[in-house]
Design an enzyme around this catalytic site. Structure first.
Site, PDB file in Angstrom:
ATOM      1  N   PRO A 177       0.894  -1.207   0.060  1.00  0.00           N
ATOM      2  CA  PRO A 177       0.058  -0.089  -0.010  1.00  0.00           C
ATOM      3  C   PRO A 177       0.616   1.146   0.063  1.00  0.00           C
ATOM      4  CG  PRO A 177      -0.948  -1.641   1.482  1.00  0.00           C
ATOM      5  CD  PRO A 177       0.354  -2.058   1.120  1.00  0.00           C
ATOM      6  N   GLU A 234       0.294  -8.574   7.789  1.00  0.00           N
ATOM      7  CA  GLU A 234       0.482  -7.138   8.343  1.00  0.00           C
ATOM      8  C   GLU A 234       1.327  -6.287   7.209  1.00  0.00           C
ATOM      9  OE1 GLU A 234      -1.186  -4.994  10.392  1.00  0.00           O
ATOM     10  OE2 GLU A 234      -2.605  -6.634  10.407  1.00  0.00           O
ATOM     11  N   ASP A 241      -7.784   2.113 -26.037  1.00  0.00           N
ATOM     12  CA  ASP A 241      -8.652   1.895 -24.532  1.00  0.00           C
ATOM     13  C   ASP A 241      -8.402   3.048 -23.854  1.00  0.00           C
ATOM     14  OD1 ASP A 241      -9.946  -0.608 -24.614  1.00  0.00           O
ATOM     15  OD2 ASP A 241      -8.169  -1.645 -23.871  1.00  0.00           O
TER      16      ASP A 241
END
Length: 247
Positions: free
Chosen positions: A88, A126, A179
């Site tokens: 992340p 985690e 696209d």
């Protein structure tokens, strides 16, 4: 184009790689994948890959030893890779990253492309012991500002986004070129097919007109409108989130 995927769930990754666009790409030899279970590089009888975090806190953290040894084995056998960890805190993946990953398959070793195969490290729990990423100088990549149970879905997103840009993977190579977000552009225009009328909603007349210049103009206008609407919506959401945080 070669991807090596380090994961604790090789069967889940392989099952997706076998179908759809990626299944076709692999069958045609246009994309190669190598899936490695880094649990195989543990050294205890329980095959332990995680442990409690120093400093306390919930959850478990992936140990550095099996990850580092898996990468060393992989590169010792198959050569250096471009190392990317799905996490992340990474740079947010977008179409420009997909185009950069696909570039070596399009240009070979010419130009400024990185010809190394790509190693994608999939986390769990985690996250990683940060030393594994630091010692091996991993790039960090995220597919968005949310958290999944693991990095496998993120790795598959990266592979498919890049693989579909390689000529011969899709039924019509123009699909990738035209696209959404291709070559720095915005969203694609709306699409319609048969029937001409469905539950009272008809196909826009211009698409049935045979006027190719008019169709191109309509599609450009729709693409620009869609892109602008999404940008405004995203900006409004960001402002709302900021004000919520301040409260």
């Amino acid at each position: 184009m070669l991807f090596s995927i380090l994961t604790l769930f090789p069967d889940a990754v392989e099952s997706y790689l076998d179908v759809g666009v990626l299944g076709i790409a692999r069958a045609r030899g246009l994309v190669q994948t190598r899936v490695v279970d880094f649990r195989d590089f543990t050294r205890d009888r329980h095959r332990t890959v995680d442990d409690r975090p120093f400093g306390g806190g919930p959850g478990m953290v992936l140990k550095p030893e099996p990850i580092v040894e898996a990468v060393e084995w992989l590169e010792g056998r198959y050569g250096p890779h471009r190392r990317i960890a799905l996490t992340p805190d990474g740079v947010t993946f977008d179409q420009s990253h997909a185009e950069a990953l696909a570039a070596p398959a399009l240009t070979g070793s010419s130009g400024d492309t990185d010809p190394r195969p790509v190693l994608l490290l999939c986390g769990r729990y985690e996250g990683f012991d940060d030393r594994a990423l630091t010692l091996l100088d991993f790039e960090r990549l995220s597919i968005g500002n949310f958290v999944l149970a693991g990095g496998e879905l993120g790795a598959l997103v990266v592979i498919e986004a890049a693989a579909r840009l390689v000529p011969g993977v899709l039924g019509d190579d123009r699909s990738a070129v035209e696209d959404s977000y291709s070559n720095g552009g915005g969203l694609d225009h709306p699409h319609f097919t048969r029937p001409r009328v469905f539950r009272g909603i008809g196909v826009p007349d211009v698409l049935l007109s045979g006027d190719h210049a008019g169709i191109d103009a309509w599609r450009r206008a729709q693409s620009e409108a869609r892109t602008k609407a999404k940008e405004e919506s995203s900006h409004a959401g960001t402002k709302y989130n900021q004000s919520s945080d301040e409260r």
